[in-house]
Design a protein around this motif. Sequence first.
Motif, PDB file in Angstrom:
ATOM      1  N   ARG A 224     -17.084 -18.115 -59.613  1.00 33.31           N
ATOM      2  CA  ARG A 224     -18.041 -18.809 -60.483  1.00 33.31           C
ATOM      3  C   ARG A 224     -19.100 -17.799 -60.873  1.00 33.31           C
ATOM      4  NH1 ARG A 224     -17.977 -23.739 -56.912  1.00 33.31           N
ATOM      5  NH2 ARG A 224     -19.834 -22.947 -55.873  1.00 33.31           N
ATOM      6  N   MET A 225     -19.436 -17.762 -62.153  1.00 31.85           N
ATOM      7  CA  MET A 225     -20.473 -16.828 -62.596  1.00 31.85           C
ATOM      8  C   MET A 225     -21.268 -17.454 -63.731  1.00 31.85           C
ATOM      9  SD  MET A 225     -18.127 -13.903 -64.490  1.00 31.85           S
ATOM     10  CE  MET A 225     -17.130 -13.547 -63.041  1.00 31.85           C
ATOM     11  N   ALA A 226     -22.525 -17.047 -63.838  1.00 32.07           N
ATOM     12  CA  ALA A 226     -23.363 -17.615 -64.891  1.00 32.07           C
ATOM     13  C   ALA A 226     -23.440 -16.690 -66.101  1.00 32.07           C
ATOM     14  CB  ALA A 226     -24.762 -17.903 -64.366  1.00 32.07           C
ATOM     15  N   CYS A 232     -26.997 -12.225 -63.004  1.00 30.68           N
ATOM     16  CA  CYS A 232     -27.326 -13.395 -62.177  1.00 30.68           C
ATOM     17  C   CYS A 232     -26.962 -13.181 -60.716  1.00 30.68           C
ATOM     18  CB  CYS A 232     -26.670 -14.654 -62.725  1.00 30.68           C
ATOM     19  SG  CYS A 232     -24.887 -14.825 -62.435  1.00 30.68           S
ATOM     20  N   LEU A 233     -26.040 -12.289 -60.430  1.00 32.73           N
ATOM     21  CA  LEU A 233     -25.580 -11.999 -59.069  1.00 32.73           C
ATOM     22  C   LEU A 233     -24.952 -13.226 -58.414  1.00 32.73           C
ATOM     23  CD1 LEU A 233     -28.507  -9.721 -57.777  1.00 32.73           C
ATOM     24  CD2 LEU A 233     -26.455  -9.068 -59.037  1.00 32.73           C
ATOM     25  N   GLY A 234     -24.556 -14.183 -59.229  1.00 31.87           N
ATOM     26  CA  GLY A 234     -23.958 -15.410 -58.700  1.00 31.87           C
ATOM     27  C   GLY A 234     -22.528 -15.216 -58.236  1.00 31.87           C
ATOM     28  N   ALA A 236     -21.222 -12.687 -56.604  1.00 31.35           N
ATOM     29  CA  ALA A 236     -21.092 -11.609 -55.619  1.00 31.35           C
ATOM     30  C   ALA A 236     -19.996 -11.914 -54.596  1.00 31.35           C
ATOM     31  CB  ALA A 236     -22.418 -11.407 -54.905  1.00 31.35           C
TER      32      ALA A 236
ATOM     33  N   GLY B  19     -34.876 -12.000 -61.931  1.00 24.39           N
ATOM     34  CA  GLY B  19     -33.605 -12.484 -61.398  1.00 24.39           C
ATOM     35  C   GLY B  19     -32.639 -12.974 -62.454  1.00 24.39           C
ATOM     36  N   PRO B  54     -21.421 -15.727 -50.491  1.00 29.46           N
ATOM     37  CA  PRO B  54     -20.953 -16.634 -51.545  1.00 29.46           C
ATOM     38  C   PRO B  54     -20.302 -17.890 -50.957  1.00 29.46           C
ATOM     39  CG  PRO B  54     -19.419 -14.801 -51.249  1.00 29.46           C
ATOM     40  CD  PRO B  54     -20.552 -14.562 -50.303  1.00 29.46           C
ATOM     41  N   ARG B  56     -22.564 -18.698 -54.338  1.00 24.08           N
ATOM     42  CA  ARG B  56     -24.008 -18.640 -54.534  1.00 24.08           C
ATOM     43  C   ARG B  56     -24.530 -19.500 -55.676  1.00 24.08           C
ATOM     44  NH1 ARG B  56     -25.420 -12.248 -54.603  1.00 24.08           N
ATOM     45  NH2 ARG B  56     -25.395 -11.835 -52.363  1.00 24.08           N
ATOM     46  N   ILE B  57     -23.662 -19.897 -56.572  1.00 20.34           N
ATOM     47  CA  ILE B  57     -24.157 -20.684 -57.713  1.00 20.34           C
ATOM     48  C   ILE B  57     -23.291 -21.918 -57.933  1.00 20.34           C
ATOM     49  CG2 ILE B  57     -25.219 -18.756 -58.950  1.00 20.34           C
ATOM     50  CD1 ILE B  57     -22.770 -18.840 -60.860  1.00 20.34           C
ATOM     51  N   MET B  64     -28.519 -25.239 -63.252  1.00 19.30           N
ATOM     52  CA  MET B  64     -27.673 -24.596 -62.246  1.00 19.30           C
ATOM     53  C   MET B  64     -28.474 -24.385 -60.969  1.00 19.30           C
ATOM     54  SD  MET B  64     -27.540 -20.621 -63.638  1.00 19.30           S
ATOM     55  CE  MET B  64     -27.088 -19.884 -62.071  1.00 19.30           C
ATOM     56  N   ILE B  68     -29.085 -16.845 -54.381  1.00 21.64           N
ATOM     57  CA  ILE B  68     -28.721 -15.427 -54.356  1.00 21.64           C
ATOM     58  C   ILE B  68     -29.299 -14.775 -53.095  1.00 21.64           C
ATOM     59  CG2 ILE B  68     -28.819 -13.232 -55.625  1.00 21.64           C
ATOM     60  CD1 ILE B  68     -27.342 -15.628 -57.078  1.00 21.64           C
ATOM     61  N   GLN B  71     -30.823 -10.579 -53.301  1.00 23.26           N
ATOM     62  CA  GLN B  71     -30.026  -9.350 -53.252  1.00 23.26           C
ATOM     63  C   GLN B  71     -30.675  -8.332 -54.172  1.00 23.26           C
ATOM     64  OE1 GLN B  71     -25.828  -9.713 -54.270  1.00 23.26           O
ATOM     65  NE2 GLN B  71     -25.755  -7.580 -54.923  1.00 23.26           N
ATOM     66  N   PHE B 266     -28.491 -16.164 -69.403  1.00 24.54           N
ATOM     67  CA  PHE B 266     -27.095 -16.258 -68.952  1.00 24.54           C
ATOM     68  C   PHE B 266     -26.233 -16.944 -70.010  1.00 24.54           C
ATOM     69  CE2 PHE B 266     -28.971 -16.919 -64.426  1.00 24.54           C
ATOM     70  CZ  PHE B 266     -29.270 -15.577 -64.331  1.00 24.54           C
TER      71      PHE B 266
END
Lengths: 271, 300
Positions: A224-226, A232-234, A236, B19, B54, B56-57, B64, B68, B71, B266
């Motif tokens: 999952r990524m934004a 966003c480092l989502g 990782a 961020g 993770p 993480r989102i 959302m 995180i 990091q 994003f």
Amino acid sequence: MCRANVIYNRRLNDRDFHMALRLPKEFVDPRPGQFVMLRPAAPEGPLLSRPLSVHRFTRLHDHVVLGLLYRVVGRGTAMFSRWSSGTEALVLGPLGNGFRIDGKKQEHILIAGGMGVAPMGYLADCLRGRNLGGQRMIFCLGAKSQGELIGLERLETMGGRLHISTDDGTMGTCGTVAELLPGILGGREPEAVELYACGPPGMLKSLASSLPGDFSCQASLEARMACGVGACLGCAMTMRTDGKGVVRKSVCRDGPVFDLREICWDEIVIT
Amino acid sequence: MGVEIGSLRLKNPVMTASGTFGYGEEYAPYVDLNRLGAIVVKGLSWKPRLGNPPPRIMETPAGMLNAIGLQNIGVKAFISGKLPFLRNFDVAVVANVYGETVEEYLRVCELLTATSGIHALEINVSCPNVKKGGVAFGTDPEMIAEVTGRARGVTDLPLLVKLSPNVTDITAMAAAAESGGADGICLINTLTGMSVDVERRVPHLKNITGGLSGPAIKPVAVRMVWEAARTVKIPVIGIGGIMTAADALEFIIAGATAVQVGTANFVNPKATLEILSGLGAYMNRHGVGSIKELVGSLTT
């Protein structure tokens, strides 16, 4: 972001689709293993774009055609499945680092589980484009059952050897695609082959444990990524470092392709 | 379009939120960084931080959740590896500062103050996803005043304090930051939230809870900016679900001198520039000569 139009959006089975998008010619040629972020042009649906691997790519005179394979797993992909010819979309990409192709390798083994076939289609096209196709490609394709073996017809036309497994034994060998591997690698020299894999985390994990120690494998991960660009480092994932430590890498920017042995499975949710 | 926050002069009021814009370079292919009011970089700690495991989102309705866990590569690696790129641009660079202890905040502030190319510091007392520091400081007015005051003692850079909405009375926190010597306050950071995978009966985030951002939090953020702006004399920077110029204007009219765009980056990498041009169009349409005329122009 590029404006795109749906050319077609074909249902392949209960939950898998193949979508073709028309994009302006300014869209950069993707490298195999790269992905795009896709969302509707109209302000509707979920907030965030969805990452999808490049499955096909064709450059024509005044536009390009991008082919995407996807499975309906949530709100975003359910919305995609309702799109039809002409629907306007926005595409960010191509993104990420793709597969590394080493032309000196004698054979290229492409291993895909389920929707993992998505980047493999384009990788196979690129290998053929570099005259590394035909008998130099070996496909290992796995799925839950015959109905979910997608991309089969196309791979059959590529001239490579094809090995199939299904969890329920409805086609090919009964079992997972990881179980096919030792038999295929037997007698082959690690320096002579390149392995590429994509599939669900459970499949990649068993692949990692069944891969003979002297072989390496490039694995494409999903997360999952934004943003898709490393902000966003989502997305990782935890990776091992040479010094036996761990580091977190972004699937979008550092990947989505990683060395299979680099992946630290302890923190990856396997459903 | 220019605005001032203490001695920090911005060419326009559109900043990026910490961020959500990496260290700037991630969005340079999409955004002319020279056009931004300011870039606020990802939170920096003294040592590198791995962040949370993770997943993480998780997307939520109109927003959302993220956990995180700050990091980041650490302040020294930022200065040597990331800041040189940002120095190529004519844009204000704001460093978001985080510490597990007050002493760590101060060390990071001192090092950044001694570095060229940093135009302001933003003290992060509001991250909800770390066990120490962050929001643990940001829910106690005395701690906010102490961290701000001691940071004030080690830096002559413009000092911003980023506040958490996870408090009973935002005005007490705003006043505490002002009393500690802040040049401006930024609000809001994310609202603590949670989401459950009902099929597996587990939280969607490994951290269990996360910070909610995006359009879902905008009305809460506008209300808090309005309350804070009526309480303090220092400028307020509005943050929370700004996707469009109209969203940014809500904050400005409610009392924000500038805004930070976060989650929208994003969704649309060019969101900041589109908001900026939308602000210009609004000013033309309403015959407004300076954005400052709009700040706090709300009629109730």
